[in-house]
Write a protein that holds these residues in place. Structure first.
Motif, PDB file in Angstrom:
ATOM      1  N   UNK A 118      35.409  36.016  40.828  1.00 52.41           N
ATOM      2  CA  UNK A 118      35.858  37.127  39.995  1.00 52.41           C
ATOM      3  C   UNK A 118      35.756  36.775  38.514  1.00 52.41           C
ATOM      4  N   UNK A 119      36.169  35.567  38.199  1.00 59.24           N
ATOM      5  CA  UNK A 119      36.193  35.150  36.802  1.00 59.24           C
ATOM      6  C   UNK A 119      37.411  35.704  36.086  1.00 59.24           C
ATOM      7  N   UNK A 120      37.911  34.966  35.136  1.00 59.15           N
ATOM      8  CA  UNK A 120      39.022  35.445  34.322  1.00 59.15           C
ATOM      9  C   UNK A 120      40.357  35.466  35.032  1.00 59.15           C
ATOM     10  N   UNK A 121      40.460  34.788  36.169  1.00 58.43           N
ATOM     11  CA  UNK A 121      41.734  34.743  36.902  1.00 58.43           C
ATOM     12  C   UNK A 121      42.459  33.461  36.512  1.00 58.43           C
ATOM     13  N   UNK A 122      43.558  33.614  35.803  1.00 56.61           N
ATOM     14  CA  UNK A 122      44.305  32.445  35.358  1.00 56.61           C
ATOM     15  C   UNK A 122      45.075  31.800  36.496  1.00 56.61           C
ATOM     16  N   UNK A 123      45.197  30.476  36.449  1.00 61.76           N
ATOM     17  CA  UNK A 123      45.949  29.769  37.486  1.00 61.76           C
ATOM     18  C   UNK A 123      47.418  30.161  37.474  1.00 61.76           C
ATOM     19  N   UNK A 124      47.926  30.478  36.300  1.00 62.50           N
ATOM     20  CA  UNK A 124      49.338  30.863  36.214  1.00 62.50           C
ATOM     21  C   UNK A 124      49.588  32.172  36.963  1.00 62.50           C
ATOM     22  N   UNK A 125      48.621  33.096  36.889  1.00 60.61           N
ATOM     23  CA  UNK A 125      48.751  34.359  37.607  1.00 60.61           C
ATOM     24  C   UNK A 125      48.780  34.121  39.117  1.00 60.61           C
ATOM     25  N   UNK A 126      47.902  33.261  39.594  1.00 60.75           N
ATOM     26  CA  UNK A 126      47.862  32.959  41.020  1.00 60.75           C
ATOM     27  C   UNK A 126      49.154  32.290  41.471  1.00 60.75           C
ATOM     28  N   UNK A 127      49.631  31.339  40.695  1.00 58.18           N
ATOM     29  CA  UNK A 127      50.877  30.644  41.040  1.00 58.18           C
ATOM     30  C   UNK A 127      52.053  31.615  41.068  1.00 58.18           C
ATOM     31  N   UNK A 128      52.091  32.509  40.088  1.00 56.11           N
ATOM     32  CA  UNK A 128      53.181  33.483  40.018  1.00 56.11           C
ATOM     33  C   UNK A 128      53.197  34.376  41.264  1.00 56.11           C
ATOM     34  N   UNK A 129      52.018  34.848  41.674  1.00 58.83           N
ATOM     35  CA  UNK A 129      51.945  35.698  42.867  1.00 58.83           C
ATOM     36  C   UNK A 129      52.353  34.933  44.117  1.00 58.83           C
ATOM     37  N   UNK A 130      51.929  33.672  44.219  1.00 62.58           N
ATOM     38  CA  UNK A 130      52.322  32.857  45.377  1.00 62.58           C
ATOM     39  C   UNK A 130      53.836  32.711  45.443  1.00 62.58           C
ATOM     40  N   UNK A 131      54.451  32.462  44.296  1.00 61.50           N
ATOM     41  CA  UNK A 131      55.901  32.276  44.268  1.00 61.50           C
ATOM     42  C   UNK A 131      56.632  33.559  44.623  1.00 61.50           C
ATOM     43  N   UNK A 132      56.164  34.671  44.065  1.00 57.22           N
ATOM     44  CA  UNK A 132      56.855  35.939  44.315  1.00 57.22           C
ATOM     45  C   UNK A 132      56.689  36.401  45.756  1.00 57.22           C
ATOM     46  N   UNK A 133      55.558  36.069  46.354  1.00 59.79           N
ATOM     47  CA  UNK A 133      55.328  36.429  47.751  1.00 59.79           C
ATOM     48  C   UNK A 133      55.834  35.354  48.715  1.00 59.79           C
ATOM     49  N   UNK A 134      56.306  34.224  48.144  1.00 63.39           N
ATOM     50  CA  UNK A 134      56.723  33.080  48.973  1.00 63.39           C
ATOM     51  C   UNK A 134      55.609  32.724  49.955  1.00 63.39           C
ATOM     52  N   UNK A 135      54.406  32.587  49.406  1.00 67.58           N
ATOM     53  CA  UNK A 135      53.198  32.394  50.201  1.00 67.58           C
ATOM     54  C   UNK A 135      52.868  30.914  50.352  1.00 67.58           C
ATOM     55  N   UNK A 136      52.604  30.515  51.579  1.00 69.82           N
ATOM     56  CA  UNK A 136      52.092  29.179  51.869  1.00 69.82           C
ATOM     57  C   UNK A 136      50.650  29.337  52.338  1.00 69.82           C
ATOM     58  N   UNK A 137      49.663  29.093  51.455  1.00 72.92           N
ATOM     59  CA  UNK A 137      48.264  29.356  51.805  1.00 72.92           C
ATOM     60  C   UNK A 137      47.552  28.174  52.449  1.00 72.92           C
ATOM     61  N   UNK A 138      48.298  27.151  52.840  1.00 77.29           N
ATOM     62  CA  UNK A 138      47.670  25.957  53.411  1.00 77.29           C
ATOM     63  C   UNK A 138      47.330  26.188  54.881  1.00 77.29           C
ATOM     64  N   UNK A 139      46.369  25.428  55.362  1.00 73.41           N
ATOM     65  CA  UNK A 139      45.969  25.540  56.756  1.00 73.41           C
ATOM     66  C   UNK A 139      44.831  26.532  56.933  1.00 73.41           C
ATOM     67  N   UNK A 140      44.128  26.389  58.043  1.00 68.12           N
ATOM     68  CA  UNK A 140      42.987  27.243  58.373  1.00 68.12           C
ATOM     69  C   UNK A 140      43.433  28.701  58.417  1.00 68.12           C
ATOM     70  N   UNK A 141      42.749  29.538  57.636  1.00 69.34           N
ATOM     71  CA  UNK A 141      43.123  30.950  57.543  1.00 69.34           C
ATOM     72  C   UNK A 141      43.131  31.605  58.916  1.00 69.34           C
ATOM     73  N   UNK A 142      42.201  31.211  59.794  1.00 67.46           N
ATOM     74  CA  UNK A 142      42.085  31.833  61.109  1.00 67.46           C
ATOM     75  C   UNK A 142      43.335  31.620  61.955  1.00 67.46           C
ATOM     76  N   UNK A 143      44.082  30.536  61.673  1.00 70.22           N
ATOM     77  CA  UNK A 143      45.253  30.212  62.478  1.00 70.22           C
ATOM     78  C   UNK A 143      46.567  30.454  61.734  1.00 70.22           C
ATOM     79  N   UNK A 144      46.469  31.048  60.563  1.00 72.64           N
ATOM     80  CA  UNK A 144      47.681  31.364  59.814  1.00 72.64           C
ATOM     81  C   UNK A 144      48.506  32.411  60.565  1.00 72.64           C
ATOM     82  N   UNK A 145      49.828  32.377  60.451  1.00 73.76           N
ATOM     83  CA  UNK A 145      50.643  33.484  60.963  1.00 73.76           C
ATOM     84  C   UNK A 145      50.230  34.787  60.274  1.00 73.76           C
TER      85      UNK A 145
END
Length: 309
Positions: A118-145
């Motif tokens: 996409x370009x122009x996506x700041x790391x702070x924006x991504x971190x903020x969204x992860x925190x607000x969604x309480x997202x754990x993006x680790x692990x194989x996407x296919x086996x994520x809950x």
């Protein structure tokens, strides 16, 4: 039509950002969309309500240019969504119901890949969204809950700050806490003047996130109203279990309007106060009465506008 509503409609027609004009997309067994027309203004948040299989996801697929309409025209910003999809997708954040990512790819890896693309996506924006969604993006996407996959897809739709959001049932598969976080994020984007189209089969979700809502049933648009007006006219759906089939049948015949008989159970749609329903049920042996729960929304949406179709 009240003067305020007429002015609203004229304004939408004048500055429509998203438009379906007499659109039909027909699949086998008469599924799809049929003569579907709606204009959505720039900066408007619009909800598309309907039961499973009513055509909601088809409408978003047409907007994304994944499929071409059999008839009619679908446009964003005056551009044809199919032929100009390479231009339109730059302005859009899209959340599908599900997505198959490359195997052995973690959610975090795919988020970083899409951020670079996409370009122009700041790391702070991504971190903020992860925190607000309480997202754990680790692990194989296919086996994520399911919940973590859904949060990841929403993050991908939001992270680049698009002008337009197309969200296919963004609350599906989420627990109550996650749903609150998603409502807050959508409301925040709405406050920034983004144009939003979201689908759902739960009225309360659309009511909290959208200015107007259209109810779609069997691929046809039944009505479009402000969410405030729809809340007033909305009926409450009740599931009533009787002692036996004979009593259920007798009640269904007595109630007459909007009663769906399923063995010894009857589904009814009741406007406003349930007092008339309570009075009628006093004559029968009722084993169970359930109403107002989210899973009953499909019954409400199926019954809405039944006399029109």
């Amino acid at each position: 039509i009240p003067d305020a509503e007429m002015r609203w409609r004229k304004e939408i027609c004048r500055v429509a950002e998203i438009a379906f004009r007499s659109v039909s997309k027909i699949y086998e067994e008469e599924e799809g969309l049929f003569d579907f027309s709606v204009d959505i203004a720039k900066g408007e948040s619009f909800g598309l309500l309907g039961p499973t299989g009513s055509g909601k996801s088809t409408a978003l697929s047409l907007l994304m240019g994944f499929i071409r309409p059999d008839e009619g025209e679908v446009t964003i910003g005056g551009l044809d969504c199919f032929s100009k999809r390479h231009v339109i997708t730059k302005r859009v954040g899209y959340m599908p119901k599900d997505a198959a990512l490359p195997r052995r790819t973690t959610g975090e890896e795919f988020i970083n890949l899409m951020a670079r693309a996409r370009g122009g996506v700041g790391k702070s924006r991504t971190r903020d969204l992860m925190e607000r969604l309480n997202l754990n993006p680790l692990g194989d996407f296919s086996f994520m809950p399911l919940q973590e996959r859904r949060k990841t897809l929403l993050l991908l739709a939001l992270m680049h700050g698009p002008e337009i959001l197309l969200l296919d049932d963004p609350f599906a598969g989420l627990d109550p806490n996650a749903q609150i976080a998603v409502i807050d994020l959508i409301s925040e984007e709405r406050g920034k003047g983004k144009t939003i189209v979201m689908t759902s089969h739960i009225f309360e979700q659309v009511q909290r996130c959208c200015d107007r809502a259209g109810i779609i049933r069997k691929g046809r648009l039944v009505t479009i109203q402000s969410t405030q007006a729809l809340a007033v006219t909305r009926q409450k759906v009740y599931h009533i279990t009787f002692e036996n089939l004979k009593q259920a049948s007798a009640f269904a015949q007595e109630w007459d309007t909007g009663a769906e008989l399923l063995r010894n159970r009857v589904i009814v749609a009741v406007p406003s106060s349930p007092q008339a329903l309570i009075n009628t049920l006093s004559k029968y042996m009722v084993l169970d009465l359930v109403g107002g729960r989210e899973e009953l929304e499909d019954s409400f949406l199926r019954s809405f506008g039944g006399d029109l179709l």
